[in-house]
Design an enzyme around this catalytic site. Structure first.
Site, PDB file in Angstrom:
ATOM      1  N   HIS A   1       4.791   7.754   3.779  1.00 27.98           N
ATOM      2  CA  HIS A   1       5.985   7.328   2.699  1.00 27.98           C
ATOM      3  C   HIS A   1       6.791   6.052   3.009  1.00 27.98           C
ATOM      4  O   HIS A   1       6.953   5.650   1.641  1.00 27.98           O
ATOM      5  CB  HIS A   1       7.086   7.805   3.756  1.00 27.98           C
ATOM      6  CG  HIS A   1       7.530   9.207   4.100  1.00 27.98           C
ATOM      7  ND1 HIS A   1       7.044   9.367   5.863  1.00 27.98           N
ATOM      8  CD2 HIS A   1       7.871  10.464   3.693  1.00 27.98           C
ATOM      9  CE1 HIS A   1       7.012  10.626   5.533  1.00 27.98           C
ATOM     10  NE2 HIS A   1       6.586  11.617   4.707  1.00 27.98           N
TER      11      HIS A   1
ATOM     12  N   GLY B   1       2.433  11.700  -3.025  1.00 30.35           N
ATOM     13  CA  GLY B   1       1.524  11.412  -2.143  1.00 30.35           C
ATOM     14  C   GLY B   1       0.481  12.248  -2.705  1.00 30.35           C
ATOM     15  O   GLY B   1       0.749  13.253  -2.602  1.00 30.35           O
ATOM     16  N   ARG B   2      -0.262  11.541  -2.371  1.00 30.35           N
ATOM     17  CA  ARG B   2      -2.257  12.439  -2.372  1.00 30.35           C
ATOM     18  C   ARG B   2      -2.657  13.691  -1.976  1.00 30.35           C
ATOM     19  O   ARG B   2      -3.199  14.333  -1.549  1.00 30.35           O
ATOM     20  CB  ARG B   2      -3.310  12.098  -3.424  1.00 30.35           C
ATOM     21  CG  ARG B   2      -2.618  11.818  -5.195  1.00 30.35           C
ATOM     22  CD  ARG B   2      -3.876  11.139  -5.721  1.00 30.35           C
ATOM     23  NE  ARG B   2      -5.146  11.033  -5.519  1.00 30.35           N
ATOM     24  CZ  ARG B   2      -6.252  10.869  -5.472  1.00 30.35           C
ATOM     25  NH1 ARG B   2      -6.191   9.228  -6.212  1.00 30.35           N
ATOM     26  NH2 ARG B   2      -7.242  11.009  -5.720  1.00 30.35           N
TER      27      ARG B   2
ATOM     28  N   ASP C   1      -0.567  15.640  -0.048  1.00 26.44           N
ATOM     29  CA  ASP C   1      -0.477  16.846  -0.672  1.00 26.44           C
ATOM     30  C   ASP C   1      -0.671  16.855  -2.307  1.00 26.44           C
ATOM     31  O   ASP C   1       0.442  17.138  -3.054  1.00 26.44           O
ATOM     32  CB  ASP C   1       1.320  16.954  -0.456  1.00 26.44           C
ATOM     33  CG  ASP C   1       1.496  16.853   0.673  1.00 26.44           C
ATOM     34  OD1 ASP C   1       1.755  17.907   1.587  1.00 26.44           O
ATOM     35  OD2 ASP C   1       1.986  15.927   0.935  1.00 26.44           O
TER      36      ASP C   1
ATOM     37  N   ARG D   1       4.812  15.994  10.923  1.00 27.94           N
ATOM     38  CA  ARG D   1       4.163  16.840  11.755  1.00 27.94           C
ATOM     39  C   ARG D   1       3.140  16.451  12.791  1.00 27.94           C
ATOM     40  O   ARG D   1       3.191  16.769  13.610  1.00 27.94           O
ATOM     41  CB  ARG D   1       3.509  18.418  10.662  1.00 27.94           C
ATOM     42  CG  ARG D   1       4.704  19.142  10.115  1.00 27.94           C
ATOM     43  CD  ARG D   1       4.188  20.057   9.702  1.00 27.94           C
ATOM     44  NE  ARG D   1       5.454  20.615   9.221  1.00 27.94           N
ATOM     45  CZ  ARG D   1       5.675  21.500   7.571  1.00 27.94           C
ATOM     46  NH1 ARG D   1       5.058  20.718   6.839  1.00 27.94           N
ATOM     47  NH2 ARG D   1       6.438  21.941   7.187  1.00 27.94           N
TER      48      ARG D   1
HETATM   49  P1  AMP Z   1       7.357  14.841   3.313  1.00 27.19           P
HETATM   50  O1  AMP Z   1       8.234  14.289   3.972  1.00 27.19           O
HETATM   51  O2  AMP Z   1       6.042  15.165   3.674  1.00 27.19           O
HETATM   52  O3  AMP Z   1       7.697  15.506   2.007  1.00 27.19           O
HETATM   53  O4  AMP Z   1       6.866  13.566   1.956  1.00 27.19           O
HETATM   54  C1  AMP Z   1       7.469  13.163   0.996  1.00 27.19           C
HETATM   55  C2  AMP Z   1       6.078  12.054   0.263  1.00 27.19           C
HETATM   56  O5  AMP Z   1       5.384  11.552   1.299  1.00 27.19           O
HETATM   57  C3  AMP Z   1       5.364  12.985  -0.720  1.00 27.19           C
HETATM   58  O6  AMP Z   1       5.116  12.700  -2.140  1.00 27.19           O
HETATM   59  C4  AMP Z   1       4.191  13.121   0.497  1.00 27.19           C
HETATM   60  O7  AMP Z   1       2.800  13.506  -0.550  1.00 27.19           O
HETATM   61  C5  AMP Z   1       3.949  11.981   0.196  1.00 27.19           C
HETATM   62  N1  AMP Z   1       3.026  11.816   2.206  1.00 27.19           N
HETATM   63  C6  AMP Z   1       3.076  11.904   3.206  1.00 27.19           C
HETATM   64  N2  AMP Z   1       2.958  11.736   3.898  1.00 27.19           N
HETATM   65  C7  AMP Z   1       1.605  11.192   2.860  1.00 27.19           C
HETATM   66  C8  AMP Z   1       0.363  10.319   3.027  1.00 27.19           C
HETATM   67  N3  AMP Z   1      -0.413  10.036   4.685  1.00 27.19           N
HETATM   68  N4  AMP Z   1      -0.441   9.463   2.661  1.00 27.19           N
HETATM   69  C9  AMP Z   1       0.801   9.932   1.234  1.00 27.19           C
HETATM   70  N5  AMP Z   1       1.491  10.197   1.393  1.00 27.19           N
HETATM   71  C10 AMP Z   1       2.044  10.820   1.778  1.00 27.19           C
END
Ligand code: AMP
Length: 300
Positions: free
Chosen positions: A38, A148-149, A151, A188
């Site tokens: 993040h 993030g790529r 997802d 997670r």
């Molecule tokens: P989340 O909090 O998991 O919903 O993720 C929020 C943002 O962080 C989304 O755009 C995700 O794709 C990105 N993100 C989560 N983990 C990673 C990672 N390991 N590398 C790059 N981006 C990430």
């Protein structure tokens, strides 16, 4: 530490003041429990703007009835410190009732991109994602939004949604951030026991091997998938999919296909009770590293 903004009106007032100073806005939507992945998005947003807003909101509509909404990791004080360290200027932390007013009936559906891959295993998930991100884009206004790529499907869905709904938002995809042993950082990962975390390494290793095979000239979808699937099936509790898909449409290729060019190798598997996803674009992304486990176990 950043002062969190809890209401849409506080957010609008702050953004209006910043815009009056002529500052382009960078926006990073998250569900909190922030990790280095993040924070790299925050740094990317900072490179592309002068004022960076992070949202922290565990969005109920993107979780299925048997998924982990209630136990999703939450750490607002820690997140605010990390945001400030990474250079964010503000954090928007709304309540569910602010994002979904009483009687809310409107959903955003992004058609075909939402169906394959995770869409087939998480009905309604991408509608929930597209709906909440559309609300954020409406609140934030013109901005550069960084996703993030890791997802990958989510990124494609949001790109399509922003174009289709005419949002004045530039959507930017940032490469997946990994631990030194290759595991993609994810909130997670905090669910994984040490033994499960070791087993989870089969996922980046499967991606690594396929990327190496592609680099050596292998283009047969069946061959690329067979090696990756065997590795993941050997370690995972269950496998949702190991797929090679078109990077634009996300439609999986048939195993008989000879790849015409770069393709998305995407994996979703459960390690214990934890569902993990990861991907690499063969012919485009560097293979994930395959080193020894880090001492810290970072990435929670
Ligand atoms: P989340 O909090 O998991 O919903 O993720 C929020 C943002 O962080 C989304 O755009 C995700 O794709 C990105 N993100 C989560 N983990 C990673 C990672 N390991 N590398 C790059 N981006 C990430």
């Amino acid at each position: 530490m950043l002062e969190p903004l809890h209401t849409a009106s506080a957010l609008s007032a702050l953004l209006a003041a910043r815009r009056a100073e002529g500052r382009p806005i960078g926006f990073v939507p998250t569900m909190g429990a922030l990790h280095r992945g993040h924070l790299e998005l925050v740094r990317e947003a900072r490179r592309r703007s002068n004022f960076v807003l992070v949202s922290i909101f565990v969005n109920p509509t993107q979780f299925g009835p048997n998924e982990d909404f209630t136990r999703y990791p939450r750490d607002l004080p820690g997140d605010l410190l990390k945001c400030a360290d990474a250079g964010a200027d503000a954090a928007f932390v709304p309540e569910v009732a602010d994002m979904y007013p009483d009687g809310a009936e409107t959903r955003v559906t992004v058609g075909r991109l939402s169906s394959p891959l995770c869409g087939a295993y998480r009905p309604g998930h991408f509608d929930g994602v597209a709906t909440v991100v559309a609300k954020f884009f409406a609140l934030v206004g013109p901005c550069v939004a960084v996703f993030g790529r890791k997802d990958y499907q989510q990124l494609r869905v949001i790109e399509r949604m922003a174009i289709d709904l005419l949002f004045p938002v530039t959507v930017v995809g940032h490469p997946t951030v990994r631990d030194s042993d290759g595991l993609a950082l994810s909130s997670r990962n905090a669910y994984l026991s040490p033994e499960e975390r070791l087993r989870a390494l089969a996922i980046p290793r499967a991606l690594h091997d396929a990327a190496q095979a592609y680099a050596r000239g292998e283009r047969n979808v069946g061959v690329l998938l067979q090696g990756a699937a065997r590795r993941v099936e050997g370690a995972a509790t269950s496998v949702d999919y190991v797929s090679l898909a078109d990077t634009a449409t996300l439609e999986p290729f048939d195993t008989a296909t000879v790849l015409p060019g770069p393709a998305l190798l995407a994996i979703a598997a459960r390690i214990g009770h934890t569902r993990l996803i990861d991907n690499v674009v063969l012919g485009q992304d560097a293979p994930p590293p395959v080193e020894e486990a880090p001492a810290s176990g970072e990435g929670g």
